[in-house]
Design a protein around this motif. Structure first.
Motif, short mmCIF file in Angstrom:
data_model
loop_
_atom_site.label_atom_id
_atom_site.label_comp_id
_atom_site.label_asym_id
_atom_site.label_seq_id
_atom_site.Cartn_x
_atom_site.Cartn_y
_atom_site.Cartn_z
N HIS A 227 -8.96 2.63 -3.76
CA HIS A 227 -10.40 2.65 -2.91
C HIS A 227 -11.49 3.03 -3.68
O HIS A 227 -12.67 2.92 -3.13
CB HIS A 227 -10.14 3.80 -1.64
N PRO B 97 -6.93 5.15 1.63
CA PRO B 97 -7.26 3.54 1.24
C PRO B 97 -8.46 3.34 2.00
O PRO B 97 -9.10 3.74 2.64
CB PRO B 97 -6.04 3.07 2.08
N SER C 64 -3.10 5.09 -2.94
CA SER C 64 -4.25 6.00 -2.47
C SER C 64 -3.99 6.78 -1.34
O SER C 64 -3.14 6.84 -0.72
CB SER C 64 -5.25 5.14 -1.98
N GLN D 282 0.56 4.79 0.56
CA GLN D 282 -0.36 5.88 1.23
C GLN D 282 0.08 7.13 1.15
O GLN D 282 1.24 7.20 1.80
CB GLN D 282 -1.05 5.37 2.28
N LEU E 123 0.80 -1.17 0.12
CA LEU E 123 0.16 0.15 0.02
C LEU E 123 0.90 1.37 0.09
O LEU E 123 2.04 1.43 0.68
CB LEU E 123 -1.06 -0.06 1.24
N TRP F 56 -6.38 -0.84 4.14
CA TRP F 56 -5.53 -0.28 5.25
C TRP F 56 -5.16 -1.12 6.26
O TRP F 56 -4.39 -1.24 7.01
CB TRP F 56 -6.52 0.94 5.27
#
Ligand code: ADP
Ligand code: ZN
Ligand code: ZN
Length: 702
Positions: free
Chosen positions: A275, A311, A308, A173, A171, A316
């Motif tokens: 997302h 997320p 994202s 972020q 991820l 997440w």
């Protein structure tokens, strides 16, 4: 070539669990059968296309009853990695393999009558040079050397080889504008250094592809890009898909359907704005492209990056517990700071503007200030058209749709229609605007509420000197569509933009000073438990459009949110730009109420002539499941309910929600339901009640 007859099992785009046996005549077809080959076969009275899933030397069915395969598509067979993905998707989403595979093949290749012509056609190879002319010089190319230290760190982590298994889910972020795209494009550049390698880049919306496409062309002038989304012509989609399939295109850029593309040399996947709800297919096999992308990466042993600013709770949490790696970018790449969030209480009489009931004084002042500073303003309202309903001032008549349980929206005369009309956003019915109340004849029909068109009118009246542009699916339908409108904003030809969520996403505007969100509450109080999560993501996105200027002396921009409930958690976290705080808060709420991602859901849809029948159908199903002892402990079957919009285009619709704390138990139950319903159905229509049913896994709208 073998002389004895061969039999092949073929799947078709039919809701039938198993494939069909056909005879394969190697002599006539000029080749032996191969699994994954796309072929044409007779079925009923028509010719269908199908895919070979098995090759046998015998068939259970008497040979005289079998028909023969007619022809072969001029394509290589679908590879085993793709078939493995299709098999998974078919099982997981409870649709037949054929229903999953066939719709993923572009139209162009689904027409057997054109195969001969396509076989002879020379593949066009001059595309590469033509494509690269499109790369715009103005596109900023941030190479490895220009990355800031945070980005460089992120890239370093991505480039590390971890373990011998290739699968990694990461991820990425970072707030909007923090430079995520620059990071993953540099990562992909390094992946693409391997000869013939391919990468898949998924984006949620076609509106975002042109800008990203230009950026990609600037980064990769010598790579061939295959564009796969509904915005490209059918022909181009067919060509792109083929280029991906034969390994000719290295970068596959597309929306959700692109996840099902054959890519023999796939080495990495990026899911941008992971997302975004538009990754979920809402008809046919209702898959989540993000989830399938993760499964595909896992199956093929590849790294996948999910990017994202906000997320999804699912992703997440997976990162929180260490199932995914978590890389963060915390500062805005170009040094600009985040816009300041202002919550404007519309309940407060002091805030009301004398100008129009739609704006507060505060928002009005902000727009005026922006105009004087030669900055742009962005006004977001989640409703297109002029007014969501018109009503009669004398009786209680409202503009209800004759076919749906919803109201028809008033659209003023414009590019779309020459006259003012009423239009139903659910079934598409369009009617002329009545001059008199159809019930009592009163001539005083009043628009109630506001949509983008009305806001546009009000703004034009209030700031006559300003150039106003409306961006919604109506205004973008003509000519070149949304891209042309976005271009106008980029070029600074516009002072005030009024739009729906279309304007909220991903665009890298450079001169937005003020963002105002009108009627932010309209999306907060809905039955869907994900409403707040979606609203939060959207508001962070739209806030991210402000203050992206490259000039360091520019202020960071402001976002004004008009609400009656400034104390609501979603707004309070937004005030502090606290994404993680909001997600923690939401996770706790979901855990307490046992909602996803702390449980798993399935939805049974039923529709028919009457809501009573649809509900009855689902009630019967529910009792049968219990009677047969199919419901495990920990699985909860709710009572059937009418859908929020119960009636659409004359059909009445109900649903049955199933929730389980075990993925496995849910899956078993959904499969049992499929089995049970099929016994008395033709396709997915119940023979007895004529109810059309559908099973959906992991629904996102309830
Ligand atoms: P995100 O994907 O997180 O929204 P982008 O990668 O689009 O962020 O970056 C936002 C803007 O900042 C873009 O205009 C991009 O060209 C620019 N940018 C990104 N990284 C850098 C950098 N290291 N130096 C200068 N500008 C950058
Ligand atoms: Zn009336
Ligand atoms: Zn309708």
């Amino acid at each position: 070539m073998k002389a004895s007859p061969l039999f092949v099992q073929i799947v078709l785009d039919k809701p039938l669990a198993q494939g069909f046996d056909y005879i394969w005549d190697s002599q006539k077809l000029g080749t032996d059968p191969v699994i994954g080959q796309i072929v044409s076969v007779p079925f009923g009275n028509s010719i269908n296309i199908g895919v070979i899933v098995k090759v046998n030397t015998h068939s259970e069915i008497e040979q005289s009853k079998l028909k023969a395969v007619l022809g072969l598509a001029p394509l290589p067979p679908l590879d085993s990695a793709l078939l493995s993905l299709m098999n998974f998707a078919s099982q997981y989403y409870i649709h037949s393999l054929g229903e999953t595979i066939i719709p993923s093949i572009p139209q162009m290749w689904r027409k057997p009558e054109r195969w001969e012509k396509l076989r002879l056609a020379k593949p066009s190879t001059d595309k590469k040079s033509k494509q690269n002319d499109l790369a715009s010089d103005s596109e900023q190319l941030i190479g490895v050397a220009q990355l800031n230290s945070e980005q460089k760190n992120a890239l370093d982590i991505l480039l590390q080889k971890k373990g011998s298994e290739g699968f990694r889910a990461i991820l990425l972020q970072g707030q909007t504008g923090s430079g995520k795209t620059a990071v993953f494009l540099n990562w992909l550049a390094s992946v693409l250094q391997e000869k013939n390698s391919q990468v898949l880049l998924l984006v949620p919306e076609i509106n975002l592809t042109p800008q990203l496409e230009r950026r990609i062309r600037a980064y990769f002038p010598d790579k061939k890009i295959a564009l796969l989304h509904s915005g490209v012509s059918e022909k181009q989609r067919g060509i792109s898909w083929h280029e991906a399939m034969i390994g000719d295109a290295q970068i596959i850029l597309g929306t959700r359907l692109a996840v099902l593309t054959p890519m023999p040399n796939l080495r990495a996947i990026v899911v941008d704005e992971e997302h975004d709800p538009s990754y979920k297919q809402q008809e046919g096999t209702r898959y989540s492209a993000r989830d399938l992308a993760i499964w595909r990466a896992h199956d093929q042993g590849l790294p996948i990056l999910l990017a994202s600013a906000t997320p999804s709770l699912e992703t997440w949490m997976a990162a929180k517990v260490g199932r995914y790696e978590h890389i963060r970018l915390d500062s805005r790449a170009q040094g600009a700071s985040l816009p300041k969030v202002h919550l404007v209480n519309t309940q407060d009489p002091q805030n009301r503007s004398s100008h129009s009931p739609l704006f507060t004084k505060i928002v009005e002042g902000a727009i005026t200030k922006c105009l004087s500073e030669k900055k742009q303003s962005l006004i977001l309202i989640n409703r297109r058209g002029y007014a969501p309903v018109i009503s009669c001032s004398a009786c209680s008549w409202m503009s209800k749709c004759a076919q749906c349980s919803s109201c028809m929206v008033m659209h003023k005369a414009g590019a779309l229609s020459k006259k003012t009309v009423l239009s139903c956003h659910h079934c598409g019915l369009v009617k002329p605007m009545p001059n008199f109340c159809p019930d009592c004849g009163n001539a005083d029909l009043k628009p109630v509420g506001q949509g983008t068109q009305k806001i546009e009118d009000v703004i034009e009246g209030a700031w006559p000197q300003a150039t106003v542009l409306r961006v919604d699916t109506d205004s973008s339908r003509r000519s070149k569509g949304a891209e042309e409108l976005f271009q106008k904003i980029h070029e600074g030809d516009v002072d005030i933009v009024v739009g729906t969520q279309m304007i909220a996403k991903g665009h890298d505007y450079q001169n937005i000073g003020t963002v105002a969100v009108l009627d932010a509450d309209s999306r907060l109080y809905s039955q869907d438990f994900r409403a707040a999560e979606r609203l939060f993501a959207q508001l962070i996105q739209v806030a991210g459009r402000a203050g992206r200027s490259k000039q360091h002396d520019q202020a960071s921009g402001d976002i004004y949110i008009e609400t009656q409930h400034p104390d609501a958690a979603v707004f309070q976290y937004l005030l502090r730009h606290d994404v993680d705080g909001f997600l923690s808060f939401t996770a706790k709420e979901r855990e307490e109420s046992g909602l996803p991602p702390f449980s798993y859901q399935g939805l049974i849809h039923a529709e028919g002539k009457s809501i009573a029948k649809a509900i009855q159908f689902l009630s019967d199903l529910k009792s049968q499941l219990t009677e047969r002892g199919l419901v495990h402990k920990g699985v909860k079957i709710y009572d059937p309910v009418p859908k929020t919009i119960m009636r659409v285009a004359g059909s009445e619709r109900a649903q049955l929600l199933i929730e389980s704390n075990s993925r496995k138990h849910l899956q078993e139950l959904l499969e049992a339901i499929d089995h049970l319903l099929r016994q008395d159905s033709q396709g997915r229509i119940s023979k007895a009640s004529r109810i059309r049913w559908l099973i959906e896994r992991d629904p996102i709208a309830i």
